[in-house]
Scaffold this motif. Structure first.
Motif, PDB file in Angstrom:
ATOM      1  N   ALA A   1      38.928 -53.201  -4.325  1.00  0.00           N
ATOM      2  CA  ALA A   1      39.684 -53.825  -5.405  1.00  0.00           C
ATOM      3  C   ALA A   1      38.791 -54.701  -6.270  1.00  0.00           C
ATOM      4  N   ALA A   2      39.217 -54.874  -7.525  1.00  0.00           N
ATOM      5  CA  ALA A   2      38.529 -55.802  -8.420  1.00  0.00           C
ATOM      6  C   ALA A   2      39.004 -57.213  -8.089  1.00  0.00           C
ATOM      7  N   ASP A   3      38.320 -57.834  -7.173  1.00  0.00           N
ATOM      8  CA  ASP A   3      38.688 -59.159  -6.688  1.00  0.00           C
ATOM      9  C   ASP A   3      37.398 -59.916  -6.401  1.00  0.00           C
ATOM     10  N   TRP A   4      37.345 -61.182  -6.795  1.00  0.00           N
ATOM     11  CA  TRP A   4      36.106 -61.939  -6.639  1.00  0.00           C
ATOM     12  C   TRP A   4      35.648 -62.008  -5.186  1.00  0.00           C
ATOM     13  N   ALA A   5      36.559 -62.283  -4.265  1.00  0.00           N
ATOM     14  CA  ALA A   5      36.172 -62.379  -2.857  1.00  0.00           C
ATOM     15  C   ALA A   5      35.742 -61.024  -2.303  1.00  0.00           C
ATOM     16  N   VAL A   6      36.451 -59.971  -2.696  1.00  0.00           N
ATOM     17  CA  VAL A   6      36.061 -58.626  -2.265  1.00  0.00           C
ATOM     18  C   VAL A   6      34.688 -58.270  -2.814  1.00  0.00           C
ATOM     19  N   MET A   7      34.410 -58.673  -4.038  1.00  0.00           N
ATOM     20  CA  MET A   7      33.085 -58.416  -4.621  1.00  0.00           C
ATOM     21  C   MET A   7      31.988 -59.066  -3.800  1.00  0.00           C
ATOM     22  N   VAL A   8      32.219 -60.305  -3.377  1.00  0.00           N
ATOM     23  CA  VAL A   8      31.206 -60.994  -2.559  1.00  0.00           C
ATOM     24  C   VAL A   8      30.975 -60.243  -1.259  1.00  0.00           C
ATOM     25  N   ASP A   9      32.059 -59.810  -0.636  1.00  0.00           N
ATOM     26  CA  ASP A   9      31.946 -59.124   0.655  1.00  0.00           C
ATOM     27  C   ASP A   9      31.281 -57.760   0.516  1.00  0.00           C
ATOM     28  N   ARG A  10      31.760 -56.939  -0.419  1.00  0.00           N
ATOM     29  CA  ARG A  10      31.295 -55.555  -0.499  1.00  0.00           C
ATOM     30  C   ARG A  10      29.901 -55.415  -1.071  1.00  0.00           C
ATOM     31  N   ASN A  11      29.465 -56.396  -1.849  1.00  0.00           N
ATOM     32  CA  ASN A  11      28.149 -56.291  -2.474  1.00  0.00           C
ATOM     33  C   ASN A  11      27.051 -57.036  -1.714  1.00  0.00           C
ATOM     34  N   ARG A  12      27.394 -57.625  -0.564  1.00  0.00           N
ATOM     35  CA  ARG A  12      26.379 -58.335   0.216  1.00  0.00           C
ATOM     36  C   ARG A  12      25.189 -57.472   0.606  1.00  0.00           C
ATOM     37  N   PRO A  13      25.375 -56.199   0.986  1.00  0.00           N
ATOM     38  CA  PRO A  13      24.186 -55.405   1.356  1.00  0.00           C
ATOM     39  C   PRO A  13      23.166 -55.272   0.233  1.00  0.00           C
ATOM     40  N   GLY A  14      23.588 -55.364  -1.010  1.00  0.00           N
ATOM     41  CA  GLY A  14      22.655 -55.246  -2.129  1.00  0.00           C
ATOM     42  C   GLY A  14      22.297 -56.567  -2.766  1.00  0.00           C
ATOM     43  N   LEU A  15      22.420 -57.648  -2.000  1.00  0.00           N
ATOM     44  CA  LEU A  15      22.188 -58.977  -2.565  1.00  0.00           C
ATOM     45  C   LEU A  15      20.802 -59.101  -3.185  1.00  0.00           C
ATOM     46  N   PHE A  16      19.789 -58.557  -2.525  1.00  0.00           N
ATOM     47  CA  PHE A  16      18.428 -58.704  -3.042  1.00  0.00           C
ATOM     48  C   PHE A  16      18.083 -57.637  -4.064  1.00  0.00           C
ATOM     49  N   LEU A  17      18.904 -56.584  -4.147  1.00  0.00           N
ATOM     50  CA  LEU A  17      18.688 -55.571  -5.174  1.00  0.00           C
ATOM     51  C   LEU A  17      19.382 -55.952  -6.480  1.00  0.00           C
ATOM     52  N   GLN A  18      20.605 -56.471  -6.360  1.00  0.00           N
ATOM     53  CA  GLN A  18      21.405 -56.807  -7.538  1.00  0.00           C
ATOM     54  C   GLN A  18      22.198 -58.068  -7.215  1.00  0.00           C
ATOM     55  N   PRO A  19      21.572 -59.253  -7.306  1.00  0.00           N
ATOM     56  CA  PRO A  19      22.239 -60.486  -6.844  1.00  0.00           C
ATOM     57  C   PRO A  19      23.441 -60.892  -7.679  1.00  0.00           C
ATOM     58  N   TRP A  20      23.521 -60.477  -8.975  1.00  0.00           N
ATOM     59  CA  TRP A  20      24.611 -60.939  -9.827  1.00  0.00           C
ATOM     60  C   TRP A  20      25.975 -60.496  -9.309  1.00  0.00           C
ATOM     61  N   ALA A  21      26.040 -59.366  -8.629  1.00  0.00           N
ATOM     62  CA  ALA A  21      27.320 -58.869  -8.120  1.00  0.00           C
ATOM     63  C   ALA A  21      27.892 -59.768  -7.034  1.00  0.00           C
ATOM     64  N   VAL A  22      27.050 -60.595  -6.417  1.00  0.00           N
ATOM     65  CA  VAL A  22      27.496 -61.532  -5.378  1.00  0.00           C
ATOM     66  C   VAL A  22      27.524 -62.958  -5.912  1.00  0.00           C
ATOM     67  N   VAL A  23      26.483 -63.337  -6.633  1.00  0.00           N
ATOM     68  CA  VAL A  23      26.337 -64.726  -7.062  1.00  0.00           C
ATOM     69  C   VAL A  23      27.412 -65.126  -8.070  1.00  0.00           C
ATOM     70  N   VAL A  24      27.693 -64.283  -9.051  1.00  0.00           N
ATOM     71  CA  VAL A  24      28.638 -64.652 -10.111  1.00  0.00           C
ATOM     72  C   VAL A  24      30.050 -64.869  -9.568  1.00  0.00           C
ATOM     73  N   PRO A  25      30.639 -63.917  -8.798  1.00  0.00           N
ATOM     74  CA  PRO A  25      31.993 -64.193  -8.276  1.00  0.00           C
ATOM     75  C   PRO A  25      32.028 -65.358  -7.296  1.00  0.00           C
ATOM     76  N   ALA A  26      30.975 -65.539  -6.500  1.00  0.00           N
ATOM     77  CA  ALA A  26      30.947 -66.674  -5.571  1.00  0.00           C
ATOM     78  C   ALA A  26      30.931 -67.998  -6.331  1.00  0.00           C
ATOM     79  N   LEU A  27      30.143 -68.080  -7.404  1.00  0.00           N
ATOM     80  CA  LEU A  27      30.092 -69.298  -8.206  1.00  0.00           C
ATOM     81  C   LEU A  27      31.421 -69.552  -8.916  1.00  0.00           C
TER      82      LEU A  27
END
Length: 250
Positions: free
Chosen positions: A200-226
């Motif tokens: 789903a398009a949800d900020w918390a889900v984005m943080v969870d599902r994009n964690r494996p690519g944190l060092f490849l594409q950090p914006w997908a985790v950092v922006v919704p978390a912030l």
């Protein structure tokens, strides 16, 4: 800013936009890159805040709609056993950890946003009722109440209008903290996969599902978390400032 993004962001997002490679870096066309399935992170950010705000705010309001009358009834109970009957079940609910309640409900019932909002409201209900009862006890049994009984004031004035006027400042101060707690519970549940779809398009889900690519594409985790953090802190500060102005005015 985060609240405006959550409420009005879907109007500016392209939910059916084309997909690219997963974890594509930010660039001229993809300002924040892509997520784990190749969706534009900016569009997902614009779409993903409304569920958090609506479910969290709705759950907090529902807890107050039920909890305030509950607490007022307990404070005004003419017999101690009536007070015990009203408050002891809430103490049992209060003793169960909130995240454990979310996980138990998720395992026993079909997940969905309405269920998640209802469970969050149920988790907050005991605290709202207890705070209301504590704030209304003096008003329900003090000399002012006794004077109103002796002068034959109406039931509405004695049991509704006067107690609510007494506890309103306390509830106003509590609501800022309570709505932040509701946002935290909704975001935590979404992070754990409770109540929302895993893609789903949800900020918390984005943080969870994009964690494996944190060092490849950090914006997908950092922006919704912030955004979640900034909205929680901002709402709390907003209510504190409004309460301070209210005190200065009185």
């Amino acid at each position: 800013m985060p609240l405006a993004c959550a409420l009005f962001g879907p109007w500016f997002a392209d939910a059916s936009g084309p997909r690219s490679a997963a974890y594509a870096p930010a660039g001229a066309e993809l300002h924040l890159g892509t997520d784990f399935v190749g969706r534009d992170v900016l569009d997902q950010v614009l779409l993903g805040g409304r569920t958090v705000v609506l479910m969290g705010g709705g759950a907090a309001i529902a807890a107050y709609v039920v909890g305030v009358p509950w607490g007022l009834c307990a404070a005004a109970a003419p017999r101690r056993w009536m007070d015990e009957v009203l408050m002891r079940p809430l103490d049992i609910l209060l003793s169960v950890p909130s995240l454990l309640t979310l996980l138990l409900v998720a395992g026993l019932a079909r997940p969905g946003p309405w269920l998640l909002g209802g469970v969050v409201a149920l988790i907050m209900l005991p605290e709202v009722a207890r705070i209301t009862r504590a704030a209304a006890l003096e008003a329900a049994s003090g000399p002012a109440m006794e004077a109103m009984r002796l002068t034959g004031e109406s039931w509405w004035l004695r049991n509704v209008r006067y107690p609510i006027g007494t506890v309103l400042p306390v509830l106003y101060a509590d609501f800022g903290m309570r709505i932040v707690g509701a946002l935290y519970l909704v975001a935590s549940a979404a992070f754990l996969g409770v109540g929302v779809a895993p893609d789903a398009a949800d900020w918390a889900v984005m943080v969870d599902r994009n964690r494996p690519g944190l060092f490849l594409q950090p914006w997908a985790v950092v922006v919704p978390a912030l955004l979640i953090t900034a909205m929680s802190v901002g709402l709390n500060l907003l209510f504190d400032q409004a309460l301070a102005r209210r005190r200065e005015a009185t």
